[in-house]
Scaffold this active site. Structure first.
Site, PDB file in Angstrom:
ATOM      1  N   PHE A 150      41.152  37.683  28.764  1.00 32.27           N
ATOM      2  CA  PHE A 150      39.936  37.076  29.273  1.00 32.27           C
ATOM      3  C   PHE A 150      39.746  37.376  30.756  1.00 32.27           C
ATOM      4  O   PHE A 150      38.879  36.876  31.395  1.00 32.27           O
ATOM      5  CB  PHE A 150      39.944  35.559  29.032  1.00 32.27           C
ATOM      6  N   TRP A 191      32.527  33.008  28.775  1.00 32.36           N
ATOM      7  CA  TRP A 191      33.528  33.354  29.797  1.00 32.36           C
ATOM      8  C   TRP A 191      34.816  33.846  29.130  1.00 32.36           C
ATOM      9  O   TRP A 191      35.480  34.746  29.629  1.00 32.36           O
ATOM     10  CB  TRP A 191      33.823  32.118  30.663  1.00 32.36           C
ATOM     11  N   HIS A 192      35.131  33.235  27.962  1.00 28.38           N
ATOM     12  CA  HIS A 192      36.392  33.594  27.313  1.00 28.38           C
ATOM     13  C   HIS A 192      36.397  35.016  26.771  1.00 28.38           C
ATOM     14  O   HIS A 192      37.456  35.635  26.691  1.00 28.38           O
ATOM     15  CB  HIS A 192      36.716  32.616  26.188  1.00 28.38           C
ATOM     16  N   GLY A 193      35.261  35.517  26.384  1.00 32.36           N
ATOM     17  CA  GLY A 193      35.285  36.881  25.871  1.00 32.36           C
ATOM     18  C   GLY A 193      33.917  37.345  25.423  1.00 32.36           C
ATOM     19  O   GLY A 193      33.038  36.531  25.130  1.00 32.36           O
TER      20      GLY A 193
END
Lengths: 492, 346
Positions: free
Chosen positions: A492, A323-325
């Site tokens: 993000f 999800w962060h990247g």
């Protein structure tokens, strides 16, 4: 349009005046929605259609779920809305990443690149508002929230400008009911919101922005640097990411509060955590609780025995990393957190204690002076936990594998080389960074002890409060970095 | 009723507006005193202000015997003007007026003061990479130039083509805004002073106003740091392309043309470069650059001295700056070269 810019101040003042002058609740919602869309379009006007599309998809899906009598239709609408939103997120955020990884794998196998890379601009805040959108039909499906009849309300829930770009991720159950009331600008809300905003600004401008240059400098080319500098960079980045993100959250909450909305907290002194489990209860709370409620529990949570629990933890944390990247280091970071949580579960099984808590207990027992022993034990647990958390930030921060391995080696195996001159760090103002770290520690401990600086400001009397205002604004003006800096979590 | 309550709530925040106004007022008073009166700023910026004052003080009848040497930190550390004077005829004196980051582009900012001081010769020591420089002039420097009015309003237009729009707009801003934008000076001063006290070879003892031999390092950096620094310059050298040369050459052309019109002799020196870092320079690019500078010098009857390969790797304290033996060699070589010019004048 960043919070700390004159453009945002102008937008905020305009919204406040407009909301103050309007009697009708619906008209106020329209003003807030327009302001939210304007705010989003200041980044890239073309992506406004994505938000509108996402809004329409969850609005229709939620109504359809509620009206469907048969379960399979309810499931159908839920899956459809999730698919639509995840496809948007997947395409914009992960398409190139997966295609690139696939092409590399095929190249290794001798087949060459099979899919083309596309020129895709990542819409700012897409991960945040997509998760917010995704949660709403699920809540309706579960029956914890009735489907909202007003499209305007759903649209504002998805795009509410204070937390549109970097959260906190709102829950429909918390936010939508607040839209039923007419927005009133109450003096206590305005002042409290200002205090939250001020605290966030101090974190961002006086700490995060002074730590950013040194961590950027160290991690842009870390090979050859001694352990002491890797530690310095790791500490700088750990404090930077916290102050940057929690500063943004405080400002977002402040802006929402001024307009009379309650937005939940996102951070609760995560660097005071004495276990990884506790860390995740204190760090990015809106994301970790979202993942718990909408991913971990639906996967089975801890209900299906040890192996399934560990699997669920690993899947949840792996996706948390993703999800962060769109990068392997984020996925690795997610799995690293998952492994730590699993280890804590395993080691804590015997006495229902985490490994770090056991260390604290062991140290406590070994001391004859119980008070001092307890303190030392807690301190050891805290240091050990944060050592692991900071190691995680190294994985999170460094994209290149060889640099990451080098840094981890230097972080874990200290080389006792203190010859740190002439590594070209002068331009990054290392001593100011050290001052900023000390300031963070004092600020953090003081805030922890008094139950939050913004709360304390609310309680101060007029002369003291104004003295604090003048001193803080003077410090902000004087120390405000000359360049324009963004927020880490915007990517993000 | 509710609308009136809303506005009443907003108006009750008057103390916040008042606090911001007081803080702003305090800022301007404090910064005027600190920057303008006491000139508390990072030493590298402070040196530029002192150079301007020095040039202003040299507007006198005997100033035509002066030789002003300009350049970047490589020149600050690489040339000892006390030693250089030994090569010059009796009534000549040389001054090391280089500053950190002093590229041809930055040098433009101080040209009116150079012209007014009217030295016998201006020596422009140019780092190879600065010929390709297209980075923006730091805001701090533009604000210093604006606040102390290095360039008179009447001459601003002359330089307009050498600055990009952003730089030029910043130069033309009001003094009120210049003072506002100097707010990074206090924390950076603190940083610079603490950093200097933490190093074994104190740099800033008289550094600001020392125009003869400002500073030289007393020890070579550690092998790892040296390797890393050389690697940095190698990467820089590899990135230099002929297409990016125009801005640097134009700036150099403007300087030479501006000062030589005023009867000041100009010497362009291509400063020594660490041979280890120079290994990765593209030979064609290098030849192009040298040819361009050489032609420019010829066009304006200036002297061009190529000292690029003058020093060996062990004569550098890091990837770019000369160490004591290197400094002596460079100083002597430059002294011998410019002394010929001075003798012909005599």
């Amino acid at each position: 349009m960043l919070f700390q810019t004159p453009e945002f101040l102008l937008l905020m003042l305009s919204v406040m005046l407009a909301v103050a002058m309007i009697r009708g609740g619906t008209l106020q919602i329209i003003i807030l929605l327009l302001a939210s869309y304007l705010f989003y379009m200041s980044w890239d006007p073309s992506f406004i259609f994505l938000i509108i599309f996402s809004t329409l998809s969850v609005y229709i899906a939620a109504l359809a779920i509620e009206r469907s009598q048969q379960k399979h239709w309810r499931v159908f609408w839920l899956i459809l809305s999730c698919t639509v939103n995840l496809t948007i997120l997947g395409f914009f955020k992960y398409y190139n990443f997966f295609v690139d990884s696939l092409n590399q794998a095929f190249t290794v196998l001798g087949a060459g690149s099979i899919l083309p890379l596309l020129k895709i601009t990542l819409p700012v805040g897409i991960s945040f508002y997509t998760f917010q959108s995704l949660g709403y039909p699920v809540d309706v499906f579960r029956g914890v929230k009735k489907a909202e009849r007003s499209l305007l309300h759903v649209a504002l829930y998805v795009a509410f400008f204070p937390n549109l770009l970097s959260g906190p991720i709102l829950r429909s159950t918390e936010f939508l009911p607040q839209l039923k009331n007419v927005v009133e600008l109450r003096h206590d809300n305005l002042r409290r919101g200002f205090h939250l905003f001020l605290v966030g600004l101090v974190k961002k401008v006086l700490i995060a922005d002074y730590l950013a240059p040194i961590s950027n400098q160290i991690f842009s080319s870390p090979k050859g640097l001694p352990s002491v500098l890797i530690w310095f960079g790791t500490l700088a980045f750990s404090l930077q990411i916290f102050c940057d993100f929690s500063g943004y959250t405080d400002m977002a909450r402040g802006v929402a509060q001024m307009l009379g909305f309650n937005v939940p907290i996102n951070f609760n002194y995560p660097y005071a955590a004495r276990s990884i489990t506790e860390f995740w209860r204190r760090w990015h709370i809106s994301l970790s609780s979202w993942l718990r409620d909408y991913l971990y529990i639906p996967l089975g949570g801890s209900r299906g025995g040890n192996v399934k629990t560990y699997r669920n933890l690993m899947v949840t944390m792996g996706l948390c990393g993703l999800w962060h990247g769109a990068s392997w280091n984020f996925i690795l970071w997610g799995f690293y957190q998952g492994v730590l949580l699993v280890i804590e579960r395993i080691t804590g099984k015997a006495k229902q204690k985490t490994f770090a808590e056991k260390m604290a207990a062991a140290s406590e027992a070994s001391e004859t002076n119980k008070g001092a022993g307890g303190l030392i034990g807690k301190l050891m647990a805290l240091i050990f936990t944060q050592y692991l958390v900071f190691l995680g930030w190294l994985i999170f921060r460094i994209v290149k594998w060889d640099d990451m391995i080098y840094c981890i080696r230097k972080y874990v195996i200290f080389d006792f080389n203190f010859d740190i001159s002439a590594f070209g760090l002068g331009g990054a103002n290392p001593f100011i960074a050290i001052f900023a770290m000390f300031f963070f520690v004092l600020f953090h401990i003081f805030s922890y002890r008094i139950g939050g600086i913004a709360n304390q400001l609310d309680r101060l009397r007029w002369p003291e409060r104004n003295l604090v205002y003048v001193m803080t604004v003077f410090a902000l003006i004087t120390l405000w970095p000359t360049g324009r800096t963004s927020f880490i979590y915007f990517q993000f | 009723m509710r609308i009136r309550d809303n506005f009443k709530s907003i108006l009750l925040l008057y103390d916040i507006i008042a606090a911001i106004a007081v803080a702003l007022l305090l800022y301007y008073i404090a910064y005027y005193v600190v920057i303008d009166k006491f000139q508390i700023m990072p030493v590298s910026w402070g040196r530029i202000v002192e150079i301007k004052k020095f040039l202003d003080s040299k507007i006198s009848s005997e100033s035509h015997k002066n030789i002003f040497i300009f350049g970047s930190s490589t020149t600050i550390e690489g040339l000892d003007c006390n030693r250089l004077d030994e090569f010059l005829p009796e009534n000549f004196a040389s001054y090391n007026l280089a500053w950190t980051g002093g590229s041809p582009h930055q040098l433009l900012l101080i040209l009116p003061a150079v012209n007014a001081a009217k030295p016998y010769m201006a020596v422009l020591c140019v780092d190879y990479w600065s010929l390709f420089e297209d980075s923006r002039i730091p805001s701090e420097l533009l604000n210093i130039v604006g606040w102390w009015q290095f360039i008179p309003q009447s001459e601003l237009e002359y330089f307009s083509s050498n600055f990009n729009k952003e730089e030029f707009d910043e130069l033309k801003e009001s003094r009120f805004l210049h003072l506002w934008q100097m707010r990074s000076f206090l924390p950076e001063t603190l940083e610079a002073y603490v950093r200097e006290f933490s190093r074994p070879d104190l740099r800033y003892d008289g550094y600001r106003t020392n125009f003869k031999a400002p500073w030289v390092r007393t020890k070579v950096v550690s092998p790892t740091a040296m390797e890393k620094d050389i690697e940095k310059f190698r990467r820089l050298a590899t990135s230099l392309k002929t297409d990016d040369m125009q801005r640097g050459i134009d700036a150099l052309g403007s300087i030479v043309s501006y000062v030589s019109q005023n009867g000041i002799k100009v010497t362009i020196v291509l400063s020594p470069f660490n041979p280890k870092a120079a290994e990765s320079i593209d030979k064609n690019t290098m030849n192009c650059a040298i040819e361009a500078v050489s032609e420019l010098a010829k066009k304006h009857s200036a002297i061009f001295i190529n000292q690029f390969a003058l020093l060996s790797p062990d004569q550098f304290a890091d990837g770019a700056h000369a160490f004591e033996p290197g400094r002596i060699i460079w100083t002597e070589a430059l002294g011998q070269a410019i002394s010929k010019e001075c003798k012909t004048q005599e």
